[in-house]
Design an enzyme around this catalytic site. Structure first.
Site, PDB file in Angstrom:
ATOM      1  N   GLY A   1       0.811  -1.206   0.000  1.00 54.64           N
ATOM      2  CA  GLY A   1       0.000   0.000   0.000  1.00 54.64           C
ATOM      3  C   GLY A   1       0.850   1.265   0.000  1.00 54.64           C
ATOM      4  N   CYS A   2       0.201   2.404  -0.273  1.00 51.54           N
ATOM      5  CA  CYS A   2       0.940   3.662  -0.411  1.00 51.54           C
ATOM      6  C   CYS A   2       1.520   4.129   0.921  1.00 51.54           C
ATOM      7  CB  CYS A   2       0.051   4.729  -1.028  1.00 51.54           C
ATOM      8  SG  CYS A   2      -1.528   4.987  -0.179  1.00 51.54           S
ATOM      9  N   TYR A   3       0.694   4.241   1.949  1.00 55.29           N
ATOM     10  CA  TYR A   3       1.222   4.596   3.269  1.00 55.29           C
ATOM     11  C   TYR A   3       2.231   3.557   3.768  1.00 55.29           C
ATOM     12  CZ  TYR A   3      -2.279   8.302   4.302  1.00 55.29           C
ATOM     13  OH  TYR A   3      -3.046   9.451   4.325  1.00 55.29           O
TER      14      TYR A   3
ATOM     15  N   GLU B   1       6.867  10.312  -1.029  1.00 55.26           N
ATOM     16  CA  GLU B   1       6.653   9.561  -2.272  1.00 55.26           C
ATOM     17  C   GLU B   1       5.408  10.088  -2.957  1.00 55.26           C
ATOM     18  OE1 GLU B   1       5.905   5.508  -1.050  1.00 55.26           O
ATOM     19  OE2 GLU B   1       3.796   5.938  -0.627  1.00 55.26           O
TER      20      GLU B   1
END
Length: 334
Positions: free
Chosen positions: A153-155, A306
């Site tokens: 996932g992104c986080y 990011e």
């Protein structure tokens, strides 16, 4: 030449995937798919995402027959909701495709995790055990052998890239849990309109306090507990995570920087700053995770930045594909 398709191609991540795959010299992007009930079915992706005009003008086909979509295809990217990926991944795997799933449907090998945090009962425990977690810098060897990659996932990507070198080198005081405060742009909520994520409504606010599904994902793959608080910011894209830790007695900045150098000196998509901290402008529309840090006695602050749609999603998925098929890790990304 790998023949690839994207399912869930109408969203922000799908558009980024299409852009990367279009220019990949070892890939042929064969077709794009959306739900059979999608209002976008039949439209060209370039009509929804103008940056793709003249580059990717493929139609968004309604997915009503998985066998038809999978015929002759080597690689499938699932940019779909968690419960949709849960149902589609086994079908594409059975058709002989390698699957890169950008949802959370196979990220944690613990069935109760899905009941508690995703609201559905997982029906594919064998695939949960088989799936390789797609945190590319740390799982490269396993990714090279995988049929099913559950892209991180992104986080969790930003948080783990910032913490894993410290955990692996045993530099953290176990009595104090790392505290992760992370802010994401509104694109993380997807294209679907909602009052809570309307740009005019968003200022800066925390959400999912103590309940966000990415907290157990981070903790499960780090192997240590963490406190994770996500925030929604009034900007389109990007994630900035500020992480506060306590070092073990006697550990200084030299050991910390040595751990980060050892982890990332040969990892081209992680950039560790010698001084200062990253800002979102350094990573927006780029495939990197940038990391800066500062030590004061036993206290350590690590900042990771990011693009949530790229290193947090599409770029990492393509990076995982590159690793899986023996291409240069940054092919089409840089």
């Amino acid at each position: 030449m790998l023949k690839t398709i994207i399912v869930g191609a109408s969203g922000y991540t799908g558009a980024e995937l299409a852009s990367y795959l279009r220019r990949h010299p070892n890939v042929q992007l064969e077709s794009l798919w959306v739900s059979a009930q999608s209002a976008d079915a039949g439209k060209k992706i370039s009509d929804l995402h103008a940056q793709l005009k003249g580059l990717v003008d493929l139609p968004l086909n309604p997915l009503d027959d998985v066998a038809k979509a999978a015929k002759g295809i080597d690689v499938v990217f699932l940019a779909t909701a968690h419960e949709v990926s849960h149902d589609l991944a086994p079908q594409f795997l059975a058709a002989g495709c390698a699957v890169f799933d950008l949802s959370g449907a196979f990220r944690v090998n613990r069935p109760d995790f899905y009941t508690q945090y995703y609201g559905f009962t997982h029906q594919h425990q064998g695939l949960l055990a088989e799936a390789v977690y797609g945190l590319a810098e740390w799982q490269a060897e396993k990714i090279k052998q995988a049929r099913l990659v559950a892209v991180a996932g992104c986080y969790p990507t930003a948080s783990q890239l910032a913490l894993k070198p410290l955990v692996e080198a045993n530099l953290l005081d176990e009595q104090q849990w790392p505290v992760i405060n992370a802010v994401s742009g509104v694109s993380g909520a997807g294209r679907k309109a909602s009052m809570t994520t309307s740009f005019c409504e968003v200022t800066l606010q925390p959400y999912g306090v103590f309940t966000h599904r990415h907290q157990p994902e981070i903790a499960a793959h780090l192997g240590i507990p963490v406190i994770f608080t996500p925030h929604l910011g009034s900007f389109p894209r990007g994630i900035l995570a500020t992480i506060t830790c306590r070092l073990r007695p006697g550990v200084g900045e030299d050991e910390v920087r040595s751990a980060f150098y050892s982890a990332y000196h040969n990892k081209p998509l992680v950039r560790v700053y010698e001084k200062g901290f990253p800002a979102l402008k350094s990573v927006i529309c780029q495939p990197f995770c940038d990391i800066g840090l500062a030590v004061d006695g036993q206290h350590l602050i690590v900042v990771a930045a990011e693009d949530n749609l790229l290193k947090g999603a599409a770029a990492q998925a393509v990076q995982c594909m590159n690793l899986r098929f023996g291409f240069d890790e940054t092919q089409s990304l840089i």
